[in-house]
Structures are given as C-alpha cells and as structure tokens.
Design a protein around this motif. Structure first.
Motif, short mmCIF file in Angstrom:
data_model
loop_
_atom_site.label_atom_id
_atom_site.label_comp_id
_atom_site.label_asym_id
_atom_site.label_seq_id
_atom_site.Cartn_x
_atom_site.Cartn_y
_atom_site.Cartn_z
N PHE A 94 3.78 6.25 2.89
CA PHE A 94 3.13 7.53 2.60
C PHE A 94 4.13 8.46 1.92
O PHE A 94 5.24 8.66 2.42
CB PHE A 94 2.61 8.19 3.89
CG PHE A 94 1.48 7.44 4.53
CD1 PHE A 94 0.17 7.78 4.27
CD2 PHE A 94 1.74 6.39 5.41
CE1 PHE A 94 -0.88 7.09 4.86
CE2 PHE A 94 0.70 5.69 6.00
CZ PHE A 94 -0.61 6.03 5.73
N VAL A 106 2.07 0.73 5.70
CA VAL A 106 1.71 1.52 4.53
C VAL A 106 2.77 2.60 4.30
O VAL A 106 3.22 3.24 5.26
CB VAL A 106 0.32 2.18 4.72
CG1 VAL A 106 -0.03 3.05 3.50
CG2 VAL A 106 -0.75 1.12 4.95
N ALA A 127 -0.06 11.68 -0.88
CA ALA A 127 -0.81 12.77 -0.26
C ALA A 127 -0.33 14.11 -0.81
O ALA A 127 0.87 14.31 -1.00
CB ALA A 127 -0.64 12.74 1.26
N ALA A 167 0.84 -1.19 0.00
CA ALA A 167 0.00 0.00 0.00
C ALA A 167 0.88 1.24 0.00
O ALA A 167 1.80 1.38 0.82
CB ALA A 167 -0.91 -0.01 1.22
N HIS A 168 0.61 2.14 -0.93
CA HIS A 168 1.42 3.35 -1.09
C HIS A 168 0.47 4.52 -1.31
O HIS A 168 -0.17 4.65 -2.36
CB HIS A 168 2.38 3.19 -2.28
CG HIS A 168 3.24 4.39 -2.53
ND1 HIS A 168 3.92 4.58 -3.72
CD2 HIS A 168 3.55 5.47 -1.74
CE1 HIS A 168 4.60 5.72 -3.66
NE2 HIS A 168 4.39 6.26 -2.47
N VAL A 169 0.39 5.39 -0.30
CA VAL A 169 -0.53 6.54 -0.33
C VAL A 169 0.23 7.78 -0.78
O VAL A 169 1.24 8.15 -0.18
CB VAL A 169 -1.16 6.77 1.05
CG1 VAL A 169 -2.07 8.01 1.02
CG2 VAL A 169 -1.95 5.55 1.50
N VAL A 202 -7.32 3.29 3.50
CA VAL A 202 -6.01 3.53 2.91
C VAL A 202 -5.14 2.28 2.91
O VAL A 202 -4.20 2.16 2.11
CB VAL A 202 -5.26 4.68 3.62
CG1 VAL A 202 -6.05 5.97 3.55
CG2 VAL A 202 -4.89 4.33 5.05
N SER A 203 -5.44 1.35 3.79
CA SER A 203 -4.63 0.12 3.85
C SER A 203 -5.04 -0.89 2.79
O SER A 203 -4.39 -1.92 2.67
CB SER A 203 -4.77 -0.52 5.24
OG SER A 203 -4.30 0.35 6.23
N TRP A 231 -9.75 7.59 -4.35
CA TRP A 231 -9.39 8.96 -3.97
C TRP A 231 -10.20 9.38 -2.75
O TRP A 231 -11.42 9.22 -2.72
CB TRP A 231 -9.68 9.93 -5.12
CG TRP A 231 -9.55 11.39 -4.75
CD1 TRP A 231 -8.48 11.99 -4.17
CD2 TRP A 231 -10.52 12.42 -4.94
NE1 TRP A 231 -8.71 13.34 -3.99
CE2 TRP A 231 -9.96 13.63 -4.45
CE3 TRP A 231 -11.80 12.46 -5.49
CZ2 TRP A 231 -10.65 14.85 -4.48
CZ3 TRP A 231 -12.49 13.68 -5.52
CH2 TRP A 231 -11.91 14.85 -5.02
N LEU A 240 -4.68 10.68 -1.50
CA LEU A 240 -5.26 11.45 -0.40
C LEU A 240 -4.86 12.90 -0.62
O LEU A 240 -3.71 13.27 -0.37
CB LEU A 240 -4.73 10.93 0.95
CG LEU A 240 -5.07 11.76 2.19
CD1 LEU A 240 -6.57 11.83 2.42
CD2 LEU A 240 -4.36 11.18 3.42
N THR A 243 -1.13 3.29 -4.70
CA THR A 243 -2.39 2.54 -4.57
C THR A 243 -3.54 3.40 -4.08
O THR A 243 -4.68 2.93 -4.00
CB THR A 243 -2.20 1.37 -3.59
OG1 THR A 243 -1.81 1.88 -2.30
CG2 THR A 243 -1.16 0.39 -4.09
N PHE A 244 -3.24 4.67 -3.75
CA PHE A 244 -4.27 5.48 -3.10
C PHE A 244 -3.89 6.95 -3.20
O PHE A 244 -2.72 7.30 -3.02
CB PHE A 244 -4.36 5.06 -1.63
CG PHE A 244 -5.57 5.58 -0.91
CD1 PHE A 244 -6.73 4.82 -0.88
CD2 PHE A 244 -5.55 6.79 -0.27
CE1 PHE A 244 -7.85 5.30 -0.21
CE2 PHE A 244 -6.66 7.28 0.40
CZ PHE A 244 -7.82 6.52 0.43
#
Length: 445
Positions: free
Chosen positions: A37, A35, A9, A5-7, A444-445, A133, A114, A111-112
C-alpha cells in the motif's frame, strides 16, 4: 517488474478525510499482508496525520508526499476555500507525476486505486491505467445520495441564495423529504460558476462515483435503509464497512479517570473537530449556559483559542469542568458518565456518538453537517439542533435541559440504542460490515 498487488491510496487532504483513509489502509494492510500500500498525501497533511497516528507495525504501508499546489511565495486572500481550490487545480498532474516516480523507485506497478470520492479524476486515471478504482466516501449515505441528485436539486430549487425557499423540503426526491433547502451545502448554489473549482468538484463527484468498482463508506446496514437501497440501485457496489474501529489512543490528560468520578449520563463532552470552532460570542454563550446550569463538562479545546471565552471561565468552573487540548474521543463517548455530545455533526463524530450511545446537541458549520443535524434531530430523534444553528445562552440552556432530562434524554438514548445495536451486529464476525470488508479485501488483492 514484480507482479505484486500494489494499492495507491490518496485522500482529500482536508478535515478528517486523511485520517479516515489511513485507518482504512492500515486495516487493509493488516488483513492483506502480501499487498503493498502506498499512501499519498500532501506534505502538511501527512505531518498532521502521522503526528497523531501510530505508523509502526505496518511493513506493507509506505507514505509519500505530494505537492499541495500552492505556488511559492503565494499570499492567501483569507478565503478558507482558496487552499482547497489551489490543490484541486494542481493535483491531477501532481498525483500522476508522483505516482510514476514511486513506481520507478519501487519497481512495483500500481494495480489498484483507492482514493477519496472527491478526487473524481481518479476514475479517468484508473481507466487509462487499466486498473480498478474504488472510491472512499467519508460522509454519510444521505450526503452521498444528495450529491448524486445535485442536478435535479438545482433544477427544482433554482436557488441563487440559501435564504430562498429555505423551508422547502426535497420532497421531489424519493428519500429526502425531511431535508430542507437550507440544509444544503453552500456549494450546491454555484455549480454553474467555472471560477468555483470546489463547487465543480462536488457536482462532478455525484456524476463520477457510479464509475467506481465500489464505494466504501464508514456506515452500516440499518442506519438508513431507504437511502442505502437507493444508492445500491445507482452504484456498482456499496460497501458499508463501519463503524470504523479506531485504535485506542493514549489518554495523556486523564480524561477517562476524570469521567469515572461522575454520575451516569451527566457530563457534556464538547468538541468541534479539527477545522473550525464557533466564533467568540458563541463560545461565550455556550460557556455561560454550562456555568449557569452547572453542567459538568469535558471540553476538547485548542489552547490558542482559550482567550475567546469569558475571562476566567475555566478557572471559575474548574470544580465541575475539565479542558484538554486533545481527547480520545471514541473512548470518551463510550463512557457511561457522558450524557451529551456537543458537536459540529461531522459524520465520523456522529458515528462515534451512535456507537457510544450518546445523544447530541448540534452546531453545524459547513458541508454535510447541516444535513446530519436535520437527520439526527428530526428523523432519528437522537439529538437536538439550535435556533438558527448558533449558540445563544437561552437556546443552549434549553438544549441541555432537553437532552439531560430524564424523560427526553432517556427517549433519545432509547432511539440511539436501536442504531447502536445495528452497528454492533454489523461488525460481528458474520455481520454485514465484516462481510463487506472481506469483499473489499478480495477486490484490492
């Protein structure tokens, strides 16, 4: 590439937006250590944010700079919105390019997303990338609701000038009957002008946020139930996760020990945020009112602006006042000796004042601040406004009398205590904000 998981932001890099999103990212990073970030921000904004905040201890958070869109050698016209508009025009492409570089460098596919709700292009990017998103809204729920009703407001008011129909209330909206046309941001007046990219951004915000998997707010259940219910009927998910827990800051100037020497609810704490400060004549009027009323004050005041005040004011009032370049605001507002917060009514400051139980005197400048002032003074009765929203000696003295008097002040503190209790319940172990934050972690996970 490693499946992790890679957010990514990305804040709106102006005012309090970047700090608020970084607080959220760090909180998520602590709760979800597996995760990764990536915090993207303009170079200048990153420098400001990380000069004030501790970035150590967050091994799964990395920050990256993005070009701010200002052409090399550009000469600014003096319009304060110009830097924002240059950023808006350049950013979708700049963000996409930098994101691709980071994925290449780290080997971690995003993957996400924010991002700040103002960055509506994120909805299209997330859709193209096939990832979720989540939008982060830094103002209050009423301001968000107003953005979602912007087209309807424009059709009903037909404003070409803020002074037109200024006393008209938005009673044609289900939960906005207290808000006046004059409380609306200037940008509500120029949605149809293509040469105003900031206005267009604000209009599209209300149209795009329903596409977000969730909208996250620094708010809490109970602060405005009707507006929150209206938002929940229009958005996929509304996650009130406030009030934010701000990390304790170093009190390098001894503000708290100075407050310890004063009686309960007697001190005026003064701060107007990081972006603007009242003009010299208003600062002089505020200073004269404090001096004549002999109100003890703690003033967070930028060093380079002291000359705008009356000659010798700080020296003459040194026995009752203290001025600092920066103050640990949340800790100050939680101190029992603070009786009033003289503020610009930015949402983060409003929430901190509520959690501290301190009534406000409001001097709004722009954006949602006029809306907040209207709500605080007229709906919730936990603060007072000023005549024409400016400091004049007489009306400032009157405002100080109202808030610091036993009868009116105690009533305001009683009203604010109801909100404070709701905030305390929200962040309790099984509170609504705690549960909403757990939902955000799962997303987010």
């Amino acid at each position: 590439m490693e499946k992790k998981a890679h957010v990514a932001a990305f804040p709106f890099p102006f005012g309090s937006h970047p700090t608020a999103l970084l607080h959220l990212v760090q909180r998520l990073a602590t709760a979800a250590p597996t995760v990764q970030f990536s915090y993207f921000n303009t170079t200048l904004s990153n420098q400001k944010v990380f000069s004030k905040m501790n970035s150590n201890g967050y091994d799964n958070v990395r920050s990256y700079n993005i070009d701010d869109g200002v052409p090399e050698g550009h000469v600014f016209s003096g319009n304060p919105v110009e830097v924002i508009e240059l950023f808006i025009k350049a950013t979708p492409l700049n963000f996409r390019k930098r994101l691709e570089e980071v994925v290449e460098e780290t080997g971690l596919k995003v993957t996400f997303l924010l991002t700040d709700a103002f960055l509506g292009f994120s909805a299209d990017m997330a859709e193209e990338m096939g990832i979720p998103w989540v939008a982060f809204w830094t103002a209050g729920p009423t301001a968000l609701s107003l953005h979602m009703y912007s087209d309807l407001i424009h059709r009903n008011l037909r404003l070409t000038d803020r002074t037109q129909n200024s006393d008209q209330t938005l009673d044609f909206l289900p939960v906005m009957s207290t808000i006046h046309a004059s409380d609306l941001p200037h940008e509500f007046l120029s949605f149809d002008k293509p040469d105003r990219p900031f206005s267009s951004l604000l209009q599209t915000t209300g149209l795009i946020v329903p596409r977000a998997l969730a909208v996250v707010l620094n708010s809490f259940d109970g602060i405005d139930p009707l507006v929150t219910a209206d938002l929940k009927s229009k958005l996929q998910k509304v996650l009130n996760i406030g009030p934010f827990s701000v990390p304790l800051s170093k009190d390098e100037d001894g503000c708290l020990s100075w407050l310890n020497r004063h009686k309960a609810a007697s001190v005026a704490y003064i701060s107007f945020g990081s972006m603007l400060t009242p003009p010299p004549d208003e600062l002089a009027a505020l200073a004269e009112a404090l001096e004549e009323k002999k109100v003890p004050y703690l003033w967070s005041f930028k060093e380079n602006l002291k000359g705008h005040l009356l000659d010798g004011f700080f020296e003459r009032t040194s026995s009752i006042g203290k001025v600092v370049a920066w103050a640990p605001q949340s800790q100050i507002l939680a101190h029992s000796s603070v009786g009033v917060f003289i503020t610009h009514c930015g949402w983060n400051s409003v929430v901190e004042s509520i959690t501290g139980g301190v009534p406000m005197i409001c001097r709004p400048f722009f954006g949602d601040q006029m809306i907040n002032r209207r709500i605080l003074a007229d709906m919730w009765q936990i603060g007072v406004g000023l005549e024409s929203d400016v400091f004049k000696k007489a009306c400032t003295m009157n405002a100080l009398d109202i808030v610091l008097s036993k009868e009116n002040g105690n009533k305001m503190r009683e009203n604010i205590g109801v909100f404070k209790e709701s905030a305390t319940k929200a962040i309790a172990p099984n509170g609504s904000s705690t549960e909403n934050f757990k939902s955000l972690i799962d997303i987010v996970s």
